[in-house]
Motif scaffolding. Structure first.
Motif, PDB file in Angstrom:
ATOM      1  N   ILE B 656       0.841  -1.199   0.000  1.00 38.61           N
ATOM      2  CA  ILE B 656       0.000   0.000   0.000  1.00 38.61           C
ATOM      3  C   ILE B 656       0.876   1.248   0.000  1.00 38.61           C
ATOM      4  CG2 ILE B 656      -1.689   1.314   1.352  1.00 38.61           C
ATOM      5  CD1 ILE B 656      -2.768  -1.380   2.351  1.00 38.61           C
ATOM      6  N   PHE B 657       1.952   1.195   0.782  1.00 42.96           N
ATOM      7  CA  PHE B 657       2.860   2.348   0.862  1.00 42.96           C
ATOM      8  C   PHE B 657       3.486   2.636  -0.505  1.00 42.96           C
ATOM      9  CE2 PHE B 657       7.083   4.166   1.855  1.00 42.96           C
ATOM     10  CZ  PHE B 657       6.663   5.312   2.497  1.00 42.96           C
ATOM     11  N   ILE B 658       3.922   1.599  -1.203  1.00 43.44           N
ATOM     12  CA  ILE B 658       4.442   1.785  -2.566  1.00 43.44           C
ATOM     13  C   ILE B 658       3.386   2.473  -3.409  1.00 43.44           C
ATOM     14  CG2 ILE B 658       5.024   0.663  -4.749  1.00 43.44           C
ATOM     15  CD1 ILE B 658       6.318  -1.507  -3.392  1.00 43.44           C
ATOM     16  N   TYR B 659       2.179   1.926  -3.367  1.00 48.27           N
ATOM     17  CA  TYR B 659       1.114   2.440  -4.227  1.00 48.27           C
ATOM     18  C   TYR B 659       0.877   3.923  -3.966  1.00 48.27           C
ATOM     19  CZ  TYR B 659      -3.469   3.189  -6.186  1.00 48.27           C
ATOM     20  OH  TYR B 659      -4.516   3.710  -6.884  1.00 48.27           O
ATOM     21  N   ILE B 660       0.767   4.291  -2.682  1.00 53.56           N
ATOM     22  CA  ILE B 660       0.479   5.686  -2.355  1.00 53.56           C
ATOM     23  C   ILE B 660       1.627   6.586  -2.812  1.00 53.56           C
ATOM     24  CG2 ILE B 660       0.134   7.325  -0.461  1.00 53.56           C
ATOM     25  CD1 ILE B 660      -1.326   5.110   1.028  1.00 53.56           C
ATOM     26  N   CYS B 661       2.851   6.197  -2.475  1.00 47.15           N
ATOM     27  CA  CYS B 661       4.009   7.027  -2.836  1.00 47.15           C
ATOM     28  C   CYS B 661       4.109   7.204  -4.334  1.00 47.15           C
ATOM     29  CB  CYS B 661       5.293   6.388  -2.340  1.00 47.15           C
ATOM     30  SG  CYS B 661       5.719   6.861  -0.687  1.00 47.15           S
ATOM     31  N   GLN B 662       4.003   6.108  -5.070  1.00 52.35           N
ATOM     32  CA  GLN B 662       4.164   6.206  -6.513  1.00 52.35           C
ATOM     33  C   GLN B 662       3.032   7.037  -7.114  1.00 52.35           C
ATOM     34  OE1 GLN B 662       7.273   5.470  -6.764  1.00 52.35           O
ATOM     35  NE2 GLN B 662       7.160   4.041  -8.469  1.00 52.35           N
ATOM     36  N   ARG B 663       1.838   6.859  -6.579  1.00 53.11           N
ATOM     37  CA  ARG B 663       0.689   7.613  -7.071  1.00 53.11           C
ATOM     38  C   ARG B 663       0.911   9.109  -6.852  1.00 53.11           C
ATOM     39  NH1 ARG B 663      -3.151   8.937  -9.256  1.00 53.11           N
ATOM     40  NH2 ARG B 663      -5.363   8.630  -8.953  1.00 53.11           N
TER      41      ARG B 663
END
Lengths: 723, 723
Positions: B656-663
């Motif tokens: 989830i952290f990857i997703y949020i950061c990349q987004r």
């Protein structure tokens, strides 16, 4: 269901359709009904028969539909409708090409097989029936005849790939042609900006927005319109409009009454709730007074709204299409959650209240709503399974023994057997679409067309999961429930096992859908009756009459998922029971004809998204194709066909096909290509008109007074600018 | 490995480092070595000591490194280097914050546990050793003490999230600051367009490109430069440059010889292969003649190239940054595979030969190369496993019995035990990076920095999969190979099981890396020796000397994956054997110091990508974090800890952290935000200079003759245009 009840069902449906068609021919010829049968032509200012042949024989509408071109459809009903017809044509083509090969090959292969069908593989009555002889169920296990079915599966898949590829290309061209048209379309000059950060000290929202865009687009920025919270203004405006309508009505009634007695009867109303309670007053004077009271109130509220209720979103206007197209595709702030720019939809389909919703709020809303939809789909699964298991006659008799004497009369029994489960299903499905549309709008989607697409997608997954898989598995649910519990992976196998058993159910379901459904669609009996009733007893003014025959639009949010359900059902059975293919052909062929008539003469589209619905339809067609291929993998392995892994490449191929198509075509459906936007316009756009087309009705002033827009609606370009 | 051999290894490494550092202090003070120790300052025209304190004591470089700011780094070495330091700081911060909590908590918890370690859980010798007492292996199964380790796992993860978030934000700001700088940077005014469709009848390629962009950007299009096939021109150019260098060299030799005898010795050469065969001639005259021959040949080839070798790609120049930034983000043709526009990298890092590669060719090449990399990673796995199993001393003695007398000498035995497996590993790893860079370029990537990133990514997966997982599992491979065969899912468990056994191996690996590696890095012994040898025996001209000390760049393609490997190893062991954390701190702390010195004084970046390396680093840090979390899940379940599922949310959280950061952040690293590009420039850009900076050297004319560029290099804006 035995063969005779199936024929009864089919014959009844057909008779209903013929009756409805004759009714349509007769009714549509009467000038008094033209508002119902030709509203689209009427609203476009065309004579009902203009350019059409005058002899109105029962099939003249078919000739007209067949001779109409795609250009006619786009002219009368827009690109979205043309795209819908591309969908119908593609599916029809798939079934025709599939049927041409599958019927002559597979039916003899099945019919000549010498295999006694086991009891649990046939229909619910457990008796052998004639239809099953023609299906794959009639092939014995491990038979080399199954190779014919493998080939058929491949044939259907490859025809689907070819047709879809062609269709996607065609739709992209339709979209390009519409977007590069020399007509000035307001939305092509605008973008919507959301997530505007808080207003800095010493600036107004309008100044903030203007200076930001002025700095980035010094030459092409025209003007901005800050989105305001119009809730209160809207309420007053609606109230005002209500009183205006009531006043017109009261005046009409008064004029009417003067015809009978010279001085007439002055209509009265009551001041309380719904005009039913409270003090009795003369209506005309009362409404007049109310209107006079509300006008200054509205004007005042408009001023307050424009000044103090500015929100964190705005519509930005550019003086050329290329800049607007490029702006909508570009990152503006270094963080994606600030100054988010998207292309503007038509002003009539903007969902204003969703625009100021913030980035993270939208994200969270989206996931919450996906979760609710997920729950909806899976909690409805259980009731639908029950309904399908209960509504066999045997079960009904057991549960409701008092029905037994009625049900045992042979005629009623046949009809009930044919329709009972289907009707239960159809009623059940009618409850859902509005709920899903409401949910989609709650996601924070900025445009009506997008919300409709989102709702349509949800509805599709609902129908396929619940109706198709639910009914199919539900029919064998009670006997095999424990088996699933033991091994959840067996669901594909279970689905494949129960397919032949429910084939005839879906055969009648499709038949009912097309004959009765399209008969009603064509004849417009219900709108006709409502219109005449309203006209006779309720409508007093011209506007009221016009409202009574307003035709509405095609209603993609439910129409497409319903078509997709039929498509999925026919596709999944196409190889197992090829006899279903002609039904599919008739459904989509008849649909094409009837709807061609309807879009040319009846329906008026309520928005235009330039074919953006297509990628959405496309993905769902492929999803159905994959479901079909996976089901076939399961069904072949049930037949203990050792070569059944030869089907496995097909779903993989479908996934690759999706990937390639979406990679190649999708981006153009998401945004406008600059080359397309750079085509020349017929005339220099009048930016003032473009700008005014986006002002919501409740804020538009009747006096052509410019100054009031100064606050939320900037006019940088004309007054010299901020920066 | 027992405790004493570990200490020997550590002590030897440390002594080597101290020696190398003293050597550095002594050598860098001698003016003759300044070209090796201060080339970056020299190339920037700075005096080696300018602005630095003059007293050169052994630690003055440390003081200088510590007192330098990020702005210094950006000024001397660019944004990419600053981003690399953000990476070092983040990792260092993670280990410091982790160590501050983990060491005081976990070491006592382990040391006081009363559990006899089972033989197969300790190191390869099978004897109990002191280090293992301090690791998680010392905790008995199902012990409540394991809760401390669960908490530690969470602590490390959350510290990582916080630091990464801060770092991503910081890097985004660095990038924004660089992109909005008021300096005119040529690449910000250009875009690269690829996949240009075939030239239409009656147009030249140049006209096609110009009219296309002129139509879309009537006001902002400046000029285009069609990419040409320069292979032949390049060859002639290189030949010419070669002769020029040889001529200068011959002249220098001649001038030198004049010092000894008045008339000197005229240097000679042979006309054949490499100047070793064929007719003997006077060098100066021969080279002079060759140069005179080649100049018209080159000019002729330039003309032919520009006229007839135009290809399907071009560089487009705009007269402002915003348009270029918006163009690179926008879809130009309705099909994505035509007129693909991307932002232009710096001209020095453009890979010209890749530009004309077509869309589908690139796609296919990419997948083919992914497949080759996949094969490389998994076929190297086997040899590495073997090497790691073979290079224990016991095995060596068995396999190569003649080594036995040597190996049994205690001193040699200890050293060999400490270094043998590591050295095998390091040599093995040195072969790969160039191969991976070659593969990445073959994908059709348009810029050097992007290719380096791609190679770095491949190398990372290689190192982690092969070195870390390979060595860890390899050490227990032979005994447990059958177990994997039986149950492939056991690989996580296997990984977790073999971790403690290889902990000391990695401890020495890290120690070797940092002391010896960074010692060599700082002292630059090898470049120094090469430089002095070249200068003394080979270099005759100034240019040759300059070439001999050219410092090169940081070499991200191998440096980052190597750091990431150390990071992954330390992270994965951080909770299991917290004693590794100080080693990680020393590695990254020392690395920070040494490299700070090197980037300020030595290395010269060969390109600038404005921090685009960061998302790439970030993703791999998180990948390591997830590997660590998954390993911990496995390790806790081996310890039969019933609450081990409490770790499972961590990998999910990471995703989830990857997703949020990349987004949130990634899009700005992919393209330039318009607001950033709209900042004002110091001066009006001289578009002619911008344009000329993109002309490849082999095509640039020495006469300032404009006309020759007419063919492939359009000049629409100045001559009035095509459309």
């Amino acid at each position: 269901m035995d063969f005779s009840s199936f024929l009864t069902s089919l014959a009844t449906s057909f008779v209903i359709f013929v009756v409805l068609m004759l009714l349509f021919t007769w009714l549509s010829r009467r000038p008094g009904n033209h508002e119902i049968y030709f509203p689209n032509r009427k609203l476009k200012g065309l004579d009902p028969y203009e350019g059409l042949r005058v002899t109105r024989n029962p099939i003249s509408w078919i000739r007209e539909a067949l001779s109409s071109t795609e250009a006619d459809v786009i002219r009368m009903s827009g690109v979205d409708t043309a795209v819908y017809f591309v969908f119908l044509t593609t599916v029809l083509g798939l079934f025709v090409l599939g049927g041409l090969v599958l019927l002559p090959v597979l039916l003899p292969v099945s019919a000549t097989a010498r295999f006694r069908i086991k009891v649990n593989e046939t229909t619910s009555e457990g008796t052998f029936n004639d239809l099953d002889k023609l299906s794959m169920a009639h092939i014995e296990e491990e038979s080399p005849r199954l190779w014919a079915f493998v080939a058929a599966t491949y044939w259907v898949s490859f025809v689907a790939y070819c047709l879809l590829w062609k269709a996607y290309k065609h739709v992209a061209n339709l979209r390009a042609a519409a977007l590069m048209s020399p007509e000035v379309k307001s939305e092509q000059f605008a973008v919507v900006v959301r997530d505007i950060p808080p207003v800095p000290e010493g600036q107004t929202r309008k100044e903030q927005v203007d200076s930001y865009f002025k700095a980035i687009y010094p030459d092409t920025f025209y003007r901005s319109m800050v989105v305001t919270d119009n809730k209160k203004a809207n309420k007053i405006y609606d109230e005002l409009e209500g009183y205006r309508k009531k006043l017109a009505r009261a005046e009409a009634i008064y004029a009417e009454s003067k015809k009978t007695s010279p001085e007439g009867t002055r209509p009265t109303t009551k001041t309380g709730f719904l005009g039913l309670f409270g003090e009795k007053v003369y209506a005309i004077e009362y409404y007049d007074e109310k209107i006079k009271e509300l006008i200054p109130k509205l004007e005042n509220e408009q001023k307050v709204t424009l000044k103090d209720k500015q929100q964190s979103a705005a519509v930005i206007f550019f003086n050329n299409r290329v800049t607007a197209a490029a702006a909508s595709q570009s990152l503006h702030d270094m963080m994606v959650e600030k100054w988010t720019v998207i292309d503007a939809p038509e002003s009539r389909q903007l969902i204003w209240t969703n625009l100021p919703k913030y980035f993270y709020e939208r994200q969270i809303r989206q996931y919450v709503i996906y979760f609710i939809v997920f729950l909806t789909i899976f909690f409805y699964m259980i009731p639908i399974g029950f309904i399908s298991a209960l509504t066999t006659l045997e079960n009904l008799k057991k549960l409701l023994p008092f029905l037994k004497p009625v049900v045992d009369i042979p005629a009623i029994k046949t009809v009930l057997e044919a329709y009972l489960p289907q009707i239960a299903l159809i009623i059940f499905m009618a409850l859902l679409p509005n709920f899903l549309l409401f949910l989609s709008k709650a996601e924070g989607i900025p445009s009506e067309s997008h919300a409709q697409r989102a709702a349509s997608g949800k509805y599709f997954y609902f129908t396929v999961l619940n109706v198709f898989i639910g009914v199919t598995i539900g029919s064998t649910l009670f006997s095999t429930f424990k088996q699933i519990e033991k091994d959840p992976n067996s669901i594909v196998k279970l689905l494949a096992e129960s397919l032949p058993g429910t084939a005839t159910f879906f055969l009648t379901f499709v038949a009912l859908k097309f004959f009765v459904g399209y008969g009603l669609e064509l004849s417009r009996i219900v709108p006709l009756i409502i219109y005449h009733l309203k006209k006779k007893y309720l409508c007093k003014t011209e506007d009221e009459v016009k409202e009574a025959w307003a035709p509405g639009d095609l209603g993609y949010a439910t129409r497409i998922p319903n078509d997709m359900l039929i498509f999925t059902v026919v596709l999944c059975y196409s190889v197992i029971a090829p006899l279903i293919i002609p039904f599919g052909v008739v459904y989509f062929g008849l649909g094409w004809l009837v709807l061609r008539n309807q879009v040319l003469k009846v329906y008026v589209p309520s928005y235009e998204s330039y074919g953006r619905i297509w990628p959405h339809i496309y993905i769902r067609i492929i999803a159905s194709l994959i479901l079909y291929q996976v089901t076939m993998v399961g069904y072949f392995s049930i037949k203990k066909f050792v070569y059944s892994p030869v089907i496995i490449p097909l779903p993989i191929l479908s996934v690759i096909f999706i990937y390639i198509c979406q990679r190649k075509f999708y981006r153009f459906f998401k945004s406008t290509a600059l080359e397309v936007a750079s085509h020349e316009l017929k005339e220099t756009p009048n930016m003032e008109v473009v700008f005014r087309s986006f002002i919501p009705p409740c804020l538009s002033s009747e006096k052509a007074d410019e100054d009031q827009f100064e606050d939320a609606l900037s006019q940088v370009s004309r007054t010299g600018g901020v920066g």
